[in-house]
Write an enzyme that holds these catalytic residues in place. Structure first.
Site, PDB file in Angstrom:
ATOM      1  N   ASN A   6       1.058   8.234   5.358  1.00  0.00           N
ATOM      2  CA  ASN A   6      -0.046   7.274   5.206  1.00  0.00           C
ATOM      3  C   ASN A   6      -0.597   6.946   6.598  1.00  0.00           C
ATOM      4  O   ASN A   6       0.144   6.477   7.468  1.00  0.00           O
ATOM      5  CB  ASN A   6       0.496   6.010   4.520  1.00  0.00           C
ATOM      6  CG  ASN A   6      -0.575   4.957   4.301  1.00  0.00           C
ATOM      7  OD1 ASN A   6      -1.349   4.661   5.206  1.00  0.00           O
ATOM      8  ND2 ASN A   6      -0.614   4.378   3.133  1.00  0.00           N
ATOM      9  N   HIS A   9      -2.689   2.861   9.308  1.00  0.00           N
ATOM     10  CA  HIS A   9      -2.515   2.065  10.525  1.00  0.00           C
ATOM     11  C   HIS A   9      -3.135   2.702  11.770  1.00  0.00           C
ATOM     12  O   HIS A   9      -3.327   2.027  12.780  1.00  0.00           O
ATOM     13  CB  HIS A   9      -1.044   1.735  10.755  1.00  0.00           C
ATOM     14  CG  HIS A   9      -0.566   0.665   9.813  1.00  0.00           C
ATOM     15  ND1 HIS A   9      -1.414  -0.262   9.265  1.00  0.00           N
ATOM     16  CD2 HIS A   9       0.656   0.391   9.312  1.00  0.00           C
ATOM     17  CE1 HIS A   9      -0.739  -1.068   8.475  1.00  0.00           C
ATOM     18  NE2 HIS A   9       0.528  -0.680   8.471  1.00  0.00           N
ATOM     19  N   HIS A  42      -5.517   4.267   1.980  1.00  0.00           N
ATOM     20  CA  HIS A  42      -5.858   3.219   1.013  1.00  0.00           C
ATOM     21  C   HIS A  42      -7.209   2.635   1.409  1.00  0.00           C
ATOM     22  O   HIS A  42      -7.325   2.001   2.453  1.00  0.00           O
ATOM     23  CB  HIS A  42      -4.755   2.140   1.053  1.00  0.00           C
ATOM     24  CG  HIS A  42      -4.930   1.043   0.062  1.00  0.00           C
ATOM     25  ND1 HIS A  42      -4.006   0.039  -0.096  1.00  0.00           N
ATOM     26  CD2 HIS A  42      -5.911   0.781  -0.845  1.00  0.00           C
ATOM     27  CE1 HIS A  42      -4.415  -0.798  -1.051  1.00  0.00           C
ATOM     28  NE2 HIS A  42      -5.573  -0.374  -1.498  1.00  0.00           N
ATOM     29  N   ARG A  44      -9.333  -0.085   0.981  1.00  0.00           N
ATOM     30  CA  ARG A  44      -9.237  -1.439   0.412  1.00  0.00           C
ATOM     31  C   ARG A  44     -10.615  -2.034   0.211  1.00  0.00           C
ATOM     32  O   ARG A  44     -11.577  -1.648   0.885  1.00  0.00           O
ATOM     33  CB  ARG A  44      -8.415  -2.337   1.342  1.00  0.00           C
ATOM     34  CG  ARG A  44      -6.960  -1.911   1.473  1.00  0.00           C
ATOM     35  CD  ARG A  44      -6.212  -2.903   2.329  1.00  0.00           C
ATOM     36  NE  ARG A  44      -5.960  -4.133   1.612  1.00  0.00           N
ATOM     37  CZ  ARG A  44      -4.803  -4.442   1.026  1.00  0.00           C
ATOM     38  NH1 ARG A  44      -3.784  -3.636   1.101  1.00  0.00           N
ATOM     39  NH2 ARG A  44      -4.667  -5.571   0.377  1.00  0.00           N
ATOM     40  N   ARG A  48     -10.381  -3.053   5.569  1.00  0.00           N
ATOM     41  CA  ARG A  48      -9.772  -3.544   6.808  1.00  0.00           C
ATOM     42  C   ARG A  48      -9.214  -2.419   7.688  1.00  0.00           C
ATOM     43  O   ARG A  48      -9.067  -2.575   8.871  1.00  0.00           O
ATOM     44  CB  ARG A  48      -8.683  -4.564   6.507  1.00  0.00           C
ATOM     45  CG  ARG A  48      -7.412  -3.969   5.967  1.00  0.00           C
ATOM     46  CD  ARG A  48      -6.306  -4.984   5.954  1.00  0.00           C
ATOM     47  NE  ARG A  48      -6.490  -5.945   4.877  1.00  0.00           N
ATOM     48  CZ  ARG A  48      -5.459  -6.461   4.191  1.00  0.00           C
ATOM     49  NH1 ARG A  48      -4.235  -6.120   4.481  1.00  0.00           N
ATOM     50  NH2 ARG A  48      -5.674  -7.316   3.216  1.00  0.00           N
ATOM     51  N   GLU A  69      -5.191   5.958  -2.290  1.00  0.00           N
ATOM     52  CA  GLU A  69      -4.650   4.757  -2.937  1.00  0.00           C
ATOM     53  C   GLU A  69      -5.830   3.842  -3.217  1.00  0.00           C
ATOM     54  O   GLU A  69      -6.657   3.592  -2.337  1.00  0.00           O
ATOM     55  CB  GLU A  69      -3.671   4.041  -2.010  1.00  0.00           C
ATOM     56  CG  GLU A  69      -2.359   4.745  -1.845  1.00  0.00           C
ATOM     57  CD  GLU A  69      -1.401   3.936  -0.971  1.00  0.00           C
ATOM     58  OE1 GLU A  69      -1.734   2.824  -0.545  1.00  0.00           O
ATOM     59  OE2 GLU A  69      -0.308   4.455  -0.711  1.00  0.00           O
ATOM     60  N   THR A 100       0.364  -3.769   0.397  1.00  0.00           N
ATOM     61  CA  THR A 100       0.491  -3.803  -1.056  1.00  0.00           C
ATOM     62  C   THR A 100       1.782  -4.522  -1.436  1.00  0.00           C
ATOM     63  O   THR A 100       2.861  -4.136  -1.001  1.00  0.00           O
ATOM     64  CB  THR A 100       0.522  -2.364  -1.602  1.00  0.00           C
ATOM     65  OG1 THR A 100      -0.538  -1.641  -0.991  1.00  0.00           O
ATOM     66  CG2 THR A 100       0.350  -2.357  -3.096  1.00  0.00           C
ATOM     67  N   GLU A 150       4.769   6.508  -8.799  1.00  0.00           N
ATOM     68  CA  GLU A 150       5.334   6.238  -7.475  1.00  0.00           C
ATOM     69  C   GLU A 150       6.182   4.982  -7.612  1.00  0.00           C
ATOM     70  O   GLU A 150       5.665   3.899  -7.917  1.00  0.00           O
ATOM     71  CB  GLU A 150       4.244   6.031  -6.416  1.00  0.00           C
ATOM     72  CG  GLU A 150       4.880   5.702  -5.050  1.00  0.00           C
ATOM     73  CD  GLU A 150       3.889   5.635  -3.902  1.00  0.00           C
ATOM     74  OE1 GLU A 150       2.783   6.201  -3.988  1.00  0.00           O
ATOM     75  OE2 GLU A 150       4.247   4.990  -2.883  1.00  0.00           O
ATOM     76  N   HIS A 190       7.077   2.704   0.073  1.00  0.00           N
ATOM     77  CA  HIS A 190       6.877   1.347   0.571  1.00  0.00           C
ATOM     78  C   HIS A 190       8.110   0.829   1.296  1.00  0.00           C
ATOM     79  O   HIS A 190       9.176   0.704   0.696  1.00  0.00           O
ATOM     80  CB  HIS A 190       6.467   0.351  -0.512  1.00  0.00           C
ATOM     81  CG  HIS A 190       5.564  -0.707   0.057  1.00  0.00           C
ATOM     82  ND1 HIS A 190       6.042  -1.779   0.753  1.00  0.00           N
ATOM     83  CD2 HIS A 190       4.226  -0.790   0.089  1.00  0.00           C
ATOM     84  CE1 HIS A 190       5.018  -2.499   1.181  1.00  0.00           C
ATOM     85  NE2 HIS A 190       3.902  -1.924   0.797  1.00  0.00           N
ATOM     86  N   HIS A 213       3.926   2.846   7.702  1.00  0.00           N
ATOM     87  CA  HIS A 213       4.201   1.937   8.815  1.00  0.00           C
ATOM     88  C   HIS A 213       5.272   2.457   9.776  1.00  0.00           C
ATOM     89  O   HIS A 213       5.071   2.463  10.996  1.00  0.00           O
ATOM     90  CB  HIS A 213       4.586   0.557   8.273  1.00  0.00           C
ATOM     91  CG  HIS A 213       4.768  -0.455   9.340  1.00  0.00           C
ATOM     92  ND1 HIS A 213       3.714  -1.159   9.890  1.00  0.00           N
ATOM     93  CD2 HIS A 213       5.867  -0.841  10.026  1.00  0.00           C
ATOM     94  CE1 HIS A 213       4.163  -1.944  10.842  1.00  0.00           C
ATOM     95  NE2 HIS A 213       5.468  -1.780  10.940  1.00  0.00           N
TER      96      HIS A 213
HETATM   97  N1  PXP Z   1       2.998   3.713  -1.153  1.00  0.00           N
HETATM   98  C1  PXP Z   1       2.059   2.800  -1.488  1.00  0.00           C
HETATM   99  C2  PXP Z   1       1.550   2.791  -2.881  1.00  0.00           C
HETATM  100  C3  PXP Z   1       1.554   1.893  -0.533  1.00  0.00           C
HETATM  101  O1  PXP Z   1       0.608   1.010  -0.874  1.00  0.00           O
HETATM  102  C4  PXP Z   1       2.037   1.971   0.792  1.00  0.00           C
HETATM  103  C5  PXP Z   1       1.494   1.050   1.841  1.00  0.00           C
HETATM  104  O2  PXP Z   1       0.147   1.281   2.017  1.00  0.00           O
HETATM  105  C6  PXP Z   1       3.011   2.940   1.092  1.00  0.00           C
HETATM  106  C7  PXP Z   1       3.484   3.788   0.095  1.00  0.00           C
HETATM  107  C8  PXP Z   1       3.559   3.100   2.471  1.00  0.00           C
HETATM  108  O3  PXP Z   1       4.292   1.967   2.808  1.00  0.00           O
HETATM  109  P1  PXP Z   1       4.783   1.780   4.282  1.00  0.00           P
HETATM  110  O4  PXP Z   1       3.575   1.608   5.142  1.00  0.00           O
HETATM  111  O5  PXP Z   1       5.644   0.560   4.220  1.00  0.00           O
HETATM  112  O6  PXP Z   1       5.548   3.019   4.639  1.00  0.00           O
END
Ligand code: PXP
Length: 236
Positions: A6, A9, A42, A44, A48, A69, A100, A150, A190, A213
């Site tokens: 992802n 960031h 994602h 949003r 952001r 997402e 999320t 997921e 997540h 993250h």
């Molecule tokens: N999966 C989903 C559905 C999410 O919304 C997120 C965060 O955007 C992640 C995975 C990734 O989470 P993290 O950034 O904590 O690794």
């Protein structure tokens, strides 16, 4: 097990200065080059981090699998139909949340869900729904026509006590098995990081993890070494 990265960031960092760098598309290409099986972003409602132009550029650049997402809104449905990612992941979205929080409340939205997914499925876009590791949610996801669930690993990631961690893992393992038995494919994400990921290697039903993250945070620190040295080479 595959890794989807992802890159939200990267856009967060870029937006902090309102300039062009770092470019989330460059990050996506680098992640793919290093073996990521997919790129997740994602879009949003408040834009952001990832913005509409980022999504369009990611669509053109990503060659593995683009996972958008998105919240269950008409606006995002239309954007998905225009953008045609390989996959969408339906997530809950609150304006004020930092990230999320919790899985998509599939019970609350069930009556509109199948209708919402219909045009997306017809366009050949695969559907994943981000849910708690819960039997009822899995049943509803399967009935609504999802291809993938997921499993939300946020509760697991937040636990500190060994017993609590084991209990959360048990829930995730059971949910993964159950989802697979219904013919769903299973991924997880997540809050997963370098310290807590290892047990997932043993859950054979989970084919992919989605991580943002921890990887971007690690990249900043591991990359700082070379970044400082490179600047010193220039100025000295
Ligand atoms: N999966 C989903 C559905 C999410 O919304 C997120 C965060 O955007 C992640 C995975 C990734 O989470 P993290 O950034 O904590 O690794």
């Amino acid at each position: 097990m595959r890794l989807a990265v992802n890159i939200d960031h990267i856009a967060t960092l870029r937006n902090a200065r309102g300039e062009q760098e770092p470019d989330p598309v460059a990050a996506a290409l680098l992640a793919e080059k290093c073996g990521a099986a997919g790129i997740v972003c994602h879009l949003r409602e408040d834009r952001r981090h990832i913005k509409d132009l980022d999504l369009a550029r990611l669509r053109s650049a990503v060659t593995t699998k683009l996972d958008l997402e998105m919240a269950m809104t008409a606006e995002l449905q239309e954007i998905a139909l225009i953008t045609r990612p390989e996959l969408i992941t339906l997530v809950p979205e609150k304006r004020e949340e930092l990230t999320t929080e919790g899985g998509f409340n599939i019970t609350a939205h069930y009556s509109e869900l199948a209708e919402f997914l219909k045009p997306l499925k017809a366009a050949g876009i695969e559907i994943s729904i981000f849910i708690e590791p819960d039997k009822k949610a899995i049943d509803l996801a399967a009935e609504a026509g999802a291809d993938i669930v997921e499993l939300h690993t946020g509760s697991y990631a937040q636990k500190a006590e060994e017993e609590e961690i084991a209990l959360e893992l048990q829930k995730i393992r059971g949910a993964a098995r159950y989802a697979k038995s219904l013919g769903l494919r299973v991924v997880a994400g997540h809050g997963l990081n370098y310290q807590n990921i290892a047990p997932f290697k043993e859950i054979s039903e989970i084919e992919e993890v989605s991580i943002g993250h921890a990887i971007i945070a690690r990249a900043v620190l591991t990359g700082l070494d070379e970044a400082v040295r490179e600047m010193l080479r220039i100025i000295q």
